[in-house]
Design a protein around this motif. Structure first.
Motif, PDB file in Angstrom:
ATOM      1  N   ARG A  33      44.357  25.689  57.827  1.00 48.77           N
ATOM      2  CA  ARG A  33      45.091  26.940  57.601  1.00 48.77           C
ATOM      3  C   ARG A  33      44.454  28.101  58.364  1.00 48.77           C
ATOM      4  O   ARG A  33      45.149  28.992  58.824  1.00 48.77           O
ATOM      5  CB  ARG A  33      45.189  27.229  56.112  1.00 48.77           C
ATOM      6  CG  ARG A  33      46.145  26.227  55.457  1.00 48.77           C
ATOM      7  CD  ARG A  33      46.762  26.764  54.254  1.00 48.77           C
ATOM      8  NE  ARG A  33      47.908  25.930  53.911  1.00 48.77           N
ATOM      9  CZ  ARG A  33      48.526  25.998  52.778  1.00 48.77           C
ATOM     10  NH1 ARG A  33      48.123  26.870  51.862  1.00 48.77           N
ATOM     11  NH2 ARG A  33      49.566  25.243  52.531  1.00 48.77           N
ATOM     12  N   VAL A  78      46.459  30.406  60.993  1.00 38.80           N
ATOM     13  CA  VAL A  78      46.484  31.871  60.990  1.00 38.80           C
ATOM     14  C   VAL A  78      46.011  32.409  62.337  1.00 38.80           C
ATOM     15  O   VAL A  78      46.583  33.375  62.869  1.00 38.80           O
ATOM     16  CB  VAL A  78      45.623  32.424  59.829  1.00 38.80           C
ATOM     17  CG1 VAL A  78      45.394  33.910  59.959  1.00 38.80           C
ATOM     18  CG2 VAL A  78      46.283  32.101  58.487  1.00 38.80           C
ATOM     19  N   SER A 109      48.360  34.571  64.632  1.00 36.46           N
ATOM     20  CA  SER A 109      47.894  35.924  64.965  1.00 36.46           C
ATOM     21  C   SER A 109      48.008  36.193  66.455  1.00 36.46           C
ATOM     22  O   SER A 109      48.392  37.305  66.862  1.00 36.46           O
ATOM     23  CB  SER A 109      46.449  36.123  64.515  1.00 36.46           C
ATOM     24  OG  SER A 109      46.354  36.022  63.123  1.00 36.46           O
ATOM     25  N   TRP A 161      50.134  25.150  59.420  1.00 32.41           N
ATOM     26  CA  TRP A 161      50.086  25.541  58.001  1.00 32.41           C
ATOM     27  C   TRP A 161      50.708  24.455  57.128  1.00 32.41           C
ATOM     28  O   TRP A 161      50.209  24.144  56.059  1.00 32.41           O
ATOM     29  CB  TRP A 161      50.808  26.867  57.809  1.00 32.41           C
ATOM     30  CG  TRP A 161      50.652  27.435  56.439  1.00 32.41           C
ATOM     31  CD1 TRP A 161      51.449  27.194  55.346  1.00 32.41           C
ATOM     32  CD2 TRP A 161      49.627  28.332  55.991  1.00 32.41           C
ATOM     33  NE1 TRP A 161      50.986  27.895  54.265  1.00 32.41           N
ATOM     34  CE2 TRP A 161      49.868  28.600  54.634  1.00 32.41           C
ATOM     35  CE3 TRP A 161      48.539  28.929  56.623  1.00 32.41           C
ATOM     36  CZ2 TRP A 161      49.058  29.439  53.884  1.00 32.41           C
ATOM     37  CZ3 TRP A 161      47.749  29.777  55.880  1.00 32.41           C
ATOM     38  CH2 TRP A 161      48.003  30.019  54.521  1.00 32.41           C
TER      39      TRP A 161
END
Length: 159
Positions: free
Chosen positions: A11, A15, A19, A96
Motif C-alpha cells: 500500500r 500511494v 502520488s 492497493w
C-alpha cells in the motif's frame, strides 16, 4: 496470502505511485492554466520569485523555452501529463487492490528508468538523484520479491 507487513508495504508503494500521478496531473492542469497567458512573463516571474539569476544557465534555458511555447505545445504537454498521470493512478489502484498485473507493471515500468537514473547520478551526482534511484530500486526489488514469492509453491502448513 500477504502478511500485514507485506500488505502495508504494498500500500505504501501504491500511494507512492499514485502520488506521482497526482503531481503530474497538477502539472498538466498548470500547463492548461498557461493557455491564455504570456508564458515567458510567467517564467520570468517564477525565476524572480525563486531568487534565481535570470542570466544564469538553467533559468535562461527555462525562460527561452517559455518564450517559444505555443498553444499547441501546451495542449500536447498537458495531454501527455494527463496520460502519464492516469497510468500512475491506475497502477496505484491496482497495487492497493493487490492485483498481480499492477505488480508486474510496477516492476517493469520502474526498471525501465534505472539505467537512465544511474547515468544521471554518474554524470551529475546529487542527493536528489541518489534518493530517486534508491527509491526506484527499492520499489523494483520489492515488486520482484513479491512476484517471485507469489510464484513459489506454497508449503503445506498442516503436519
Amino acid at each position: 496470502m500477504r502478511t500485514n507487513g507485506n500488505k502495508k508495504l504494498m500500500r505504501l508503494v501504491a500511494v507512492f505511485e499514485a502520488s506521482k500521478g497526482l503531481l503530474v496531473l497538477l502539472a498538466g492542469c498548470g500547463l492548461l492554466a498557461m493557455l491564455h497567458r504570456d508564458v515567458q512573463q510567467v517564467a520570468e516571474e517564477l525565476v524572480r520569485f525563486m531568487h534565481l539569476n535570470p542570466a544564469s544557465h538553467y533559468p535562461r534555458i527555462f525562460i527561452d523555452a517559455a518564450a517559444h511555447t505555443t498553444h499547441g505545445r501546451l495542449w500536447m504537454l498537458a495531454w501527455l501529463a494527463f496520460a502519464y498521470a492516469m497510468v500512475r493512478l491506475v497502477e496505484g489502484y491496482g497495487l492497493w487492490r493487490e492485483r498481480r498485473w499492477a505488480e508486474w507493471f510496477a516492476a517493469v515500468s520502474g526498471g525501465i528508468y534505472v539505467p537512465l537514473e544511474v547515468f544521471e547520478l554518474w554524470s551529475h551526482p546529487s542527493w536528489l538523484r541518489a534518493f530517486t534511484l534508491s527509491a526506484n530500486l527499492a520499489v523494483v526489488a520489492y515488486m520482484a520479491w513479491s512476484l517471485r514469492r507469489a510464484r513459489s509453491p506454497r508449503r503445506n502448513s498442516s503436519t
